[in-house]
Scaffold this active site. Structure first.
Site, PDB file in Angstrom:
ATOM      1  N   GLY A   1      69.530  18.613  19.317  1.00 22.28           N
ATOM      2  CA  GLY A   1      69.380  19.408  18.093  1.00 22.28           C
ATOM      3  C   GLY A   1      69.388  20.892  18.412  1.00 22.28           C
TER       4      GLY A   1
ATOM      5  N   VAL B   1      73.627  17.550  21.537  1.00 25.08           N
ATOM      6  CA  VAL B   1      72.462  16.974  22.227  1.00 25.08           C
ATOM      7  C   VAL B   1      71.246  17.859  21.979  1.00 25.08           C
ATOM      8  CG1 VAL B   1      71.494  16.210  24.432  1.00 25.08           C
ATOM      9  CG2 VAL B   1      73.966  16.123  24.070  1.00 25.08           C
TER      10      VAL B   1
ATOM     11  N   LYS C   1      74.193  10.771  24.437  1.00 28.11           N
ATOM     12  CA  LYS C   1      73.673  12.093  24.786  1.00 28.11           C
ATOM     13  C   LYS C   1      73.493  12.249  26.295  1.00 28.11           C
ATOM     14  CE  LYS C   1      71.392  12.897  20.346  1.00 28.11           C
ATOM     15  NZ  LYS C   1      70.126  12.665  19.615  1.00 28.11           N
TER      16      LYS C   1
ATOM     17  N   GLU D   1      68.046   5.756   9.740  1.00 25.35           N
ATOM     18  CA  GLU D   1      69.052   5.344   8.768  1.00 25.35           C
ATOM     19  C   GLU D   1      68.717   3.944   8.241  1.00 25.35           C
ATOM     20  OE1 GLU D   1      72.344   7.021   8.759  1.00 25.35           O
ATOM     21  OE2 GLU D   1      71.765   8.493  10.262  1.00 25.35           O
TER      22      GLU D   1
END
Lengths: 423, 423
Positions: free
Chosen positions: B129, B127, B200, B185
């Protein structure tokens, strides 16, 4: 069960007892053991306190009691606090503190003593009140080379500056309001002159760079010269004036300073208002992270102390990993070698001559006009000013140019010279 | 020296190898031992990688090698990642991961298995980064009863919304720009529909409240319906639209949701822009704290993984203190019992009738007019809209009133119904 003692039953000390009482169950679950306050050392009487039974005036009751394994030092200062901390460490007791004066002045020695004795000396609460910052620097960001810290570290000055900005108060008014609300001491010098922020940036820098930064060598400037007119100009520049503590690791040593600064809108610290603190940390892998929260206050600070106590209890005898602040004092970069931009206000006898001179010395800078406050441009007496932001230059060059301007004759005073914070 | 293996040489996995190489000396100092990557498991070939010599396709080279004591899992998903994680834990190896899917779905089981085997399962990087958040929740704020988390947890959606706001793009344009820049993505559903943020907030809530929150039961709404017109209205209200993940511990259970929300100026999350994440945590002693930084990206995420590895190495065999996410799934509060305010846009056939109806149903609400975008009020086709913010009410009441409005006949569509975030 783990028994602890609290030294000093002031705001933070009594908060520690309160947090331990209030969150008893969750603390027990997290620490893996029950934590009980056995003794509280204070020379005063507290006949009405819920903790009155625990209070003693006799240090021996703490230091000679082998059942007390953790000592919380919330006395403050470097006198009795230092003596008692040494005594506790030498007796093989862990020490947890919120005392920034002591950590900034004697941190490395006390950490060494703790290591020798195989116990911990922890000080999460010494900076940023309840904001987790020491542990994140030492551990969560451990994979990084940390190289820069920028913080609003003093809630009192930030409260004063926010009042000046939001309610158009002048400095004296805002200070009085802060004192009325208990955010500033009767003698506000430690906060207002930047000494508190200075100790805090010294502690953070020492932990982050693993090189002891002596707070006595950090260039420190307070906020007592910031005027309502400055705030009005700042507003015109969509900026907010804050007391900013800064340090950067450079190949020449650590560069550190505490100064008022114009923080532009969009900067992560711009919205740190009132008694809140914000701390921005840069690392070579993580990029930029920021920590934000209540930088002072009884329960926030006490919760940071208790988190350290829980850490000690959980790891007793095993190894949290000792904190380090570097072994010896590192070399600080000469502040004259610092570079940056300034907001400058020149009180002029002849505006067109002043403008000409400024443009000649600094190139094509834009004049800034104050806005947004009632009477701005009038009420603040800024009619005969030429205000502008300099280009980036070295400190020495800034001083030279300002001296040239003052000698040229059309300017009788530089009413302000405030650093501009770049991102 | 400690030898580790990396499973999955994708963005984060290769970042882990890079951070360990790049910050070798400071990591060694902090961990107390040298850390070396011995093997990297991946089914692909990487002939040009600096780590090519370490790459193997044979899992046995990792799991049957007793010299490898820590395994980094950066495969992602719940297939091979789960199998390999179990295998590593059963072989008595510590596991460190950035895999939020696996932690959200099987965290409690994997933590139990780790505890049984006396090793650690750590997931700081799952969570936020590089933002330190799991450890602060579990440890730095351990003295608190934590009761509320509000976060901008997904960088992709925040990047898209920021682009829409700052550059007047519509959703499709902003999404394409995010894809071009590698922030989204090819199939953006996991981010755009809120599934990533949902996992998260489930992880954070489980750790903070020590009660497993099953992400599959969290009410989740994405941002694909947010239009340029909504952004324009938000601007008029001095607010910013963000995908907000929220949870609160209540006596009835945990209330959790992921929805777009209007974040008003002055709210600590208002300035969390672009790919940054911000996480606000409330505790009964610390008050409000916020953590801010790059929520994704190779090196930030890798640095969080490596910090966990350092923690393991420092504490091998002694006890970091096991993380917990609660033993069994807690009960979630029915989202219909949630209360709050909404921004509502009604497409009207008869504005004066609609206004009358809204005032009758909601009391004295103010009409909001969109501003700030080129062509606003015209270009976005909002001429025949009545837009307003409701008073605070329960979800069920909101739905009932909106249904009444739609049935009354003067409104043919509710073009938007977006939660307003209160502080």
């Amino acid at each position: 069960m783990v028994e602890i003692a609290i030294l000093g039953y002031g705001v933070v000390g009594s908060g520690v007892a309160e947090v331990i009482r209030r969150n008893h169950d969750s603390i027990k679950r997290r620490a893996g053991k029950e934590i009980r306050v056995k003794k509280i050392l204070d020379i005063r009487d507290f006949p009405d306190s819920p903790d009155r039974e625990l209070i003693t005036k006799d240090p021996d009751e703490v230091f000679s009691d082998p059942s007390i394994s953790v000592v919380v030092e919330t006395i403050g200062g470097t006198g009795a606090a230092r003596e008692f901390t040494q005594r506790a460490l030498e007796a093989g007791k862990h020490v947890v503190t919120s005392n920034k004066e002591l950590v900034a002045a004697y941190g490395p020695q006390l950490l060494n003593l703790a290591r020798e004795k195989g116990v911990y000396y922890l000080f999460e609460a010494s900076v940023g009140g309840g904001i987790p910052i020491i542990r994140p620097l030492a551990r969560c960001l451990a994979a990084n080379e940390l190289y820069e810290i920028t913080g609003v570290l003093n809630g009192t000055t930030n409260y004063i500056l926010t009042k000046m900005e939001k309610e158009n108060m002048d400095f004296e008014e805002a200070l009085k309001e802060a004192q009325r609300n208990g955010y500033a001491e009767a003698n506000p010098a430690a906060d207002v002159e930047g000494h508190d922020a200075c100790r805090k940036i010294a502690i953070l820098s020492s932990v982050a760079y693993n090189e002891f930064v002596d707070y006595r060598e950090i260039y420190t400037e307070g906020i007592s010269n910031i005027s309502a007119a400055d705030i009005s100009y700042a507003r015109a520049m969509e900026s907010s004036i804050k007391l900013v503590a800064f340090s950067r690791k450079t190949p020449k040593g650590v560069l550190a300073r505490v100064t008022p600064a114009l923080v532009p809108k969009g900067h992560p610290l711009y919205n740190v208002e009132g008694v809140f603190n914000g701390i921005m940390v840069k690392g070579n892998a993580v990029g930029e992270t920021m920590f934000f929260g209540q930088g002072a206050g009884k329960l926030p600070t006490a919760s940071a102390v208790v988190a350290d106590v829980i850490d000690v209890v959980k790891h007793d005898g095993s190894g949290i990993g000792f904190l380090t602040m570097g072994e010896k004092a590192g070399r600080l970069v000469d502040i004259n070698e610092d570079t940056g931009r300034y907001f400058v206000r020149l009180k002029s006898k002849d505006l067109s001559k002043t403008r000409e001179l400024v443009l000649k010395l600094y190139g094509d800078v834009k004049q800034v006009e104050p806005t947004g406050a009632p009477g701005a441009g009038g009420g603040y007496g800024v009619q005969n000013e030429f205000a502008f932001v300099t280009p980036v230059a070295q400190e020495l060059e800034h001083m030279q140019k300002l001296s040239d301007i003052l000698q040229a004759g059309s300017v009788f005073e530089a009413a302000a010279k405030i650093r501009v914070l770049d991102k």
